[in-house]
Design an enzyme around this catalytic site. Structure first.
Site, short mmCIF file in Angstrom:
data_model
loop_
_atom_site.label_atom_id
_atom_site.label_comp_id
_atom_site.label_asym_id
_atom_site.label_seq_id
_atom_site.Cartn_x
_atom_site.Cartn_y
_atom_site.Cartn_z
CD GLU A 106 20.83 18.79 23.06
OE1 GLU A 106 20.63 19.19 24.23
OE2 GLU A 106 21.42 19.47 22.22
CB CYS A 132 26.60 22.24 22.55
SG CYS A 132 26.64 20.88 23.74
CB CYS A 135 24.53 17.81 23.17
SG CYS A 135 24.33 18.26 24.89
#
Length: 178
Positions: A106, A132, A135
């Site tokens: 990302e 996560c 991100c």
């Protein structure tokens, strides 16, 4: 002499038409296609899966595709910083059970868009694994409004934050990457 040319042309055309008609009778009609065309969401998720095949960290291959108005704006996969050795070659830099040598898919997709001057506000992102926490924060601050992911990966804080931010998150099964 003019009558002869006209008569000759009519005869030639008649013979040609007769030959064309014969071919139509002997040629079978084409069969309708039974191909299944994937919808846009599956199309972009399939592309994210293909992007993941470029990953240079063998712990997890992740791909991301950022899209607006059915147009791909940017792609990214998880890998090392440009110019530094890849995890696949040099090994992993582990901290708290995570490899920190790589930049996530990302983040790489957002960086690629920034590097190329592409505005992401209001876009969608297709990721083979859910983002996560770090991100997710980058995705939200980039102005991306919708996250589609292929499999859940570790951090469920993203769902509560997305709801508060009025972002949409949805799971779409990704094709298995090679």
């Amino acid at each position: 002499m003019a009558d002869f040319k006209i008569k000759y042309k009519k005869t030639s055309i008649h013979r040609l038409q007769k030959r064309k008609g014969d071919k139509k009778k002997n040629t079978p009609s084409p069969k309708p296609s039974h191909r299944v065309r994937v919808d846009w969401h599956q199309y972009f998720m399939n592309i994210a899966s293909e992007v993941a095949t470029r990953s240079t960290c063998d712990r997890k291959h992740v791909g991301a595709v950022i899209v607006r108005d059915k147009t791909i704006l940017s792609t990214g996969y998880n890998g090392s910083v440009r110019g530094l050795p890849h995890c696949d070659d040099a090994g992993h830099m582990m901290e708290d059970g995570h490899c920190v040598a790589t930049i996530h898919a990302e983040a790489n997709a957002i960086i690629q868009a920034a590097k190329n001057g592409v505005r992401l506000d209001g876009a969608d992102i297709y990721i083979t694994a859910s983002p996560c926490w770090n991100c997710f924060k980058m995705v939200a601050n980039a102005g991306i409004k919708t996250i589609y992911y292929g499999e859940f990966y570790r951090d469920d804080r993203i769902f509560k934050a997305a709801k508060e931010l009025k972002m949409y998150i949805s799971e779409i099964k990704a094709a298995k990457s090679r």
